[in-house]
Design a protein around this motif. Structure first.
Motif, PDB file in Angstrom:
ATOM      1  N   ASP A 132     -86.190 101.641 -42.130  1.00  0.00           N
ATOM      2  CA  ASP A 132     -87.259 100.662 -42.330  1.00  0.00           C
ATOM      3  C   ASP A 132     -86.699  99.250 -42.453  1.00  0.00           C
ATOM      4  O   ASP A 132     -87.263  98.297 -41.898  1.00  0.00           O
ATOM      5  CB  ASP A 132     -88.102 101.000 -43.559  1.00  0.00           C
ATOM      6  N   GLU A 133     -85.594  99.109 -43.157  1.00  0.00           N
ATOM      7  CA  GLU A 133     -84.965  97.797 -43.304  1.00  0.00           C
ATOM      8  C   GLU A 133     -84.439  97.296 -41.963  1.00  0.00           C
ATOM      9  O   GLU A 133     -84.578  96.111 -41.620  1.00  0.00           O
ATOM     10  CB  GLU A 133     -83.831  97.877 -44.331  1.00  0.00           C
ATOM     11  N   PHE A 134     -83.850  98.201 -41.167  1.00  0.00           N
ATOM     12  CA  PHE A 134     -83.352  97.805 -39.853  1.00  0.00           C
ATOM     13  C   PHE A 134     -84.499  97.414 -38.932  1.00  0.00           C
ATOM     14  O   PHE A 134     -84.414  96.413 -38.214  1.00  0.00           O
ATOM     15  CB  PHE A 134     -82.516  98.919 -39.221  1.00  0.00           C
ATOM     16  N   VAL A 135     -85.576  98.182 -38.930  1.00  0.00           N
ATOM     17  CA  VAL A 135     -86.737  97.865 -38.094  1.00  0.00           C
ATOM     18  C   VAL A 135     -87.284  96.484 -38.464  1.00  0.00           C
ATOM     19  O   VAL A 135     -87.575  95.668 -37.587  1.00  0.00           O
ATOM     20  CB  VAL A 135     -87.830  98.950 -38.206  1.00  0.00           C
ATOM     21  N   ALA A 136     -87.407  96.202 -39.753  1.00  0.00           N
ATOM     22  CA  ALA A 136     -87.891  94.884 -40.186  1.00  0.00           C
ATOM     23  C   ALA A 136     -86.943  93.785 -39.716  1.00  0.00           C
ATOM     24  O   ALA A 136     -87.388  92.760 -39.183  1.00  0.00           O
ATOM     25  CB  ALA A 136     -88.047  94.856 -41.704  1.00  0.00           C
ATOM     26  N   PHE A 137     -85.645  93.987 -39.890  1.00  0.00           N
ATOM     27  CA  PHE A 137     -84.659  93.014 -39.424  1.00  0.00           C
ATOM     28  C   PHE A 137     -84.782  92.798 -37.920  1.00  0.00           C
ATOM     29  O   PHE A 137     -84.816  91.667 -37.432  1.00  0.00           O
ATOM     30  CB  PHE A 137     -83.238  93.492 -39.776  1.00  0.00           C
ATOM     31  N   PHE A 138     -84.863  93.893 -37.167  1.00  0.00           N
ATOM     32  CA  PHE A 138     -84.936  93.784 -35.718  1.00  0.00           C
ATOM     33  C   PHE A 138     -86.202  93.044 -35.284  1.00  0.00           C
ATOM     34  O   PHE A 138     -86.143  92.112 -34.481  1.00  0.00           O
ATOM     35  CB  PHE A 138     -84.882  95.172 -35.065  1.00  0.00           C
ATOM     36  N   GLN A 139     -87.336  93.457 -35.812  1.00  0.00           N
ATOM     37  CA  GLN A 139     -88.614  92.886 -35.371  1.00  0.00           C
ATOM     38  C   GLN A 139     -88.828  91.449 -35.850  1.00  0.00           C
ATOM     39  O   GLN A 139     -89.456  90.660 -35.157  1.00  0.00           O
ATOM     40  CB  GLN A 139     -89.776  93.783 -35.804  1.00  0.00           C
ATOM     41  N   GLU A 140     -88.314  91.114 -37.022  1.00  0.00           N
ATOM     42  CA  GLU A 140     -88.553  89.786 -37.588  1.00  0.00           C
ATOM     43  C   GLU A 140     -87.469  88.774 -37.246  1.00  0.00           C
ATOM     44  O   GLU A 140     -87.740  87.571 -37.212  1.00  0.00           O
ATOM     45  CB  GLU A 140     -88.704  89.891 -39.105  1.00  0.00           C
ATOM     46  N   GLU A 141     -86.253  89.235 -37.013  1.00  0.00           N
ATOM     47  CA  GLU A 141     -85.152  88.304 -36.755  1.00  0.00           C
ATOM     48  C   GLU A 141     -84.562  88.433 -35.352  1.00  0.00           C
ATOM     49  O   GLU A 141     -84.518  87.464 -34.607  1.00  0.00           O
ATOM     50  CB  GLU A 141     -84.041  88.508 -37.800  1.00  0.00           C
ATOM     51  N   ALA A 142     -84.102  89.627 -35.008  1.00  0.00           N
ATOM     52  CA  ALA A 142     -83.399  89.799 -33.733  1.00  0.00           C
ATOM     53  C   ALA A 142     -84.335  89.677 -32.529  1.00  0.00           C
ATOM     54  O   ALA A 142     -84.039  88.935 -31.582  1.00  0.00           O
ATOM     55  CB  ALA A 142     -82.664  91.137 -33.702  1.00  0.00           C
ATOM     56  N   LEU A 143     -85.439  90.394 -32.550  1.00  0.00           N
ATOM     57  CA  LEU A 143     -86.348  90.398 -31.413  1.00  0.00           C
ATOM     58  C   LEU A 143     -86.850  89.002 -31.042  1.00  0.00           C
ATOM     59  O   LEU A 143     -86.759  88.607 -29.875  1.00  0.00           O
ATOM     60  CB  LEU A 143     -87.514  91.356 -31.669  1.00  0.00           C
ATOM     61  N   PRO A 144     -87.341  88.210 -31.990  1.00  0.00           N
ATOM     62  CA  PRO A 144     -87.794  86.867 -31.601  1.00  0.00           C
ATOM     63  C   PRO A 144     -86.684  86.003 -30.997  1.00  0.00           C
ATOM     64  O   PRO A 144     -86.927  85.247 -30.056  1.00  0.00           O
ATOM     65  CB  PRO A 144     -88.313  86.258 -32.909  1.00  0.00           C
ATOM     66  N   ARG A 145     -85.469  86.147 -31.502  1.00  0.00           N
ATOM     67  CA  ARG A 145     -84.358  85.358 -30.952  1.00  0.00           C
ATOM     68  C   ARG A 145     -83.942  85.860 -29.576  1.00  0.00           C
ATOM     69  O   ARG A 145     -83.572  85.066 -28.705  1.00  0.00           O
ATOM     70  CB  ARG A 145     -83.199  85.356 -31.934  1.00  0.00           C
ATOM     71  N   MET A 146     -83.988  87.168 -29.369  1.00  0.00           N
ATOM     72  CA  MET A 146     -83.704  87.704 -28.038  1.00  0.00           C
ATOM     73  C   MET A 146     -84.737  87.172 -27.035  1.00  0.00           C
ATOM     74  O   MET A 146     -84.381  86.725 -25.942  1.00  0.00           O
ATOM     75  CB  MET A 146     -83.740  89.238 -28.043  1.00  0.00           C
ATOM     76  N   GLN A 147     -85.990  87.225 -27.414  1.00  0.00           N
ATOM     77  CA  GLN A 147     -87.049  86.750 -26.532  1.00  0.00           C
ATOM     78  C   GLN A 147     -86.938  85.244 -26.294  1.00  0.00           C
ATOM     79  O   GLN A 147     -87.214  84.770 -25.195  1.00  0.00           O
ATOM     80  CB  GLN A 147     -88.413  87.113 -27.105  1.00  0.00           C
ATOM     81  N   ALA A 148     -86.498  84.503 -27.300  1.00  0.00           N
ATOM     82  CA  ALA A 148     -86.363  83.046 -27.161  1.00  0.00           C
ATOM     83  C   ALA A 148     -85.322  82.654 -26.116  1.00  0.00           C
ATOM     84  O   ALA A 148     -85.442  81.594 -25.499  1.00  0.00           O
ATOM     85  CB  ALA A 148     -86.013  82.415 -28.514  1.00  0.00           C
ATOM     86  N   VAL A 149     -84.311  83.508 -25.911  1.00  0.00           N
ATOM     87  CA  VAL A 149     -83.307  83.212 -24.875  1.00  0.00           C
ATOM     88  C   VAL A 149     -83.662  83.864 -23.540  1.00  0.00           C
ATOM     89  O   VAL A 149     -82.883  83.826 -22.598  1.00  0.00           O
ATOM     90  CB  VAL A 149     -81.870  83.589 -25.312  1.00  0.00           C
ATOM     91  N   GLY A 150     -84.837  84.487 -23.477  1.00  0.00           N
ATOM     92  CA  GLY A 150     -85.323  85.036 -22.218  1.00  0.00           C
ATOM     93  C   GLY A 150     -85.036  86.497 -21.965  1.00  0.00           C
ATOM     94  O   GLY A 150     -85.232  86.974 -20.852  1.00  0.00           O
ATOM     95  N   MET A 151     -84.583  87.228 -22.981  1.00  0.00           N
ATOM     96  CA  MET A 151     -84.371  88.667 -22.793  1.00  0.00           C
ATOM     97  C   MET A 151     -85.721  89.371 -22.672  1.00  0.00           C
ATOM     98  O   MET A 151     -86.664  89.043 -23.402  1.00  0.00           O
ATOM     99  CB  MET A 151     -83.582  89.261 -23.963  1.00  0.00           C
ATOM    100  N   ASN A 152     -85.797  90.333 -21.773  1.00  0.00           N
ATOM    101  CA  ASN A 152     -87.017  91.103 -21.557  1.00  0.00           C
ATOM    102  C   ASN A 152     -86.909  92.437 -22.287  1.00  0.00           C
ATOM    103  O   ASN A 152     -86.330  93.387 -21.769  1.00  0.00           O
ATOM    104  CB  ASN A 152     -87.256  91.320 -20.066  1.00  0.00           C
ATOM    105  N   ILE A 153     -87.458  92.492 -23.494  1.00  0.00           N
ATOM    106  CA  ILE A 153     -87.451  93.719 -24.282  1.00  0.00           C
ATOM    107  C   ILE A 153     -88.663  94.543 -23.841  1.00  0.00           C
ATOM    108  O   ILE A 153     -89.797  94.061 -23.912  1.00  0.00           O
ATOM    109  CB  ILE A 153     -87.512  93.419 -25.794  1.00  0.00           C
ATOM    110  N   THR A 154     -88.424  95.769 -23.404  1.00  0.00           N
ATOM    111  CA  THR A 154     -89.504  96.577 -22.849  1.00  0.00           C
ATOM    112  C   THR A 154     -90.025  97.640 -23.800  1.00  0.00           C
ATOM    113  O   THR A 154     -91.068  98.234 -23.540  1.00  0.00           O
ATOM    114  CB  THR A 154     -89.052  97.249 -21.540  1.00  0.00           C
ATOM    115  N   GLY A 155     -89.327  97.874 -24.903  1.00  0.00           N
ATOM    116  CA  GLY A 155     -89.804  98.848 -25.879  1.00  0.00           C
ATOM    117  C   GLY A 155     -88.927  98.880 -27.109  1.00  0.00           C
ATOM    118  O   GLY A 155     -87.733  98.605 -27.040  1.00  0.00           O
TER     119      GLY A 155
END
Length: 104
Positions: A16-39
């Motif tokens: 749960d802690e990793f999912v929160a970290f990924f969704q709140e911190e990593a995912l937005p930054r990945m998307q900000a640099v143009g990464m296409n996260i598909t799932g």
């Protein structure tokens, strides 16, 4: 197209802690640099597994986006350490769709 599947074995009870970290911190930054996260996925069979997938149009795009994210101040300035503290290991699979793949 290149498809990447990443699977993480997390420390027991830390998903749960990793999912929160990924969704709140990593995912937005990945998307900000143009990464296409598909799932983004959690296992229904193992409470300590997490996975996500992303796609790249070429090796050049992959290298460019990886550098933009994994050499960023945000990743090197704390996100890397946070991610590593929650996981035991991860695997990455890179593939290309077959000629009959529906998502080719």
């Amino acid at each position: 197209m290149i498809v990447e599947f990443r699977t993480y074995r997390l420390h027991p009870g830390k998903r749960d802690e990793f999912v929160a970290f990924f969704q709140e911190e990593a995912l937005p930054r990945m998307q900000a640099v143009g990464m296409n996260i598909t799932g983004v996925y959690t296992s229904i069979e193992d409470p300590d597994l997490f996975a996500y997938s992303r796609t790249w149009q070429s090796e050049e795009e992959k290298a460019e986006k990886w550098q933009a994210f994994y050499e960023s101040d945000a990743w090197l300035g704390g996100m890397f350490d946070k991610s590593m503290s929650l996981q035991q290991s991860f695997t990455a699979f890179f593939g290309t769709p077959t000629d009959k793949s529906p998502n080719r």
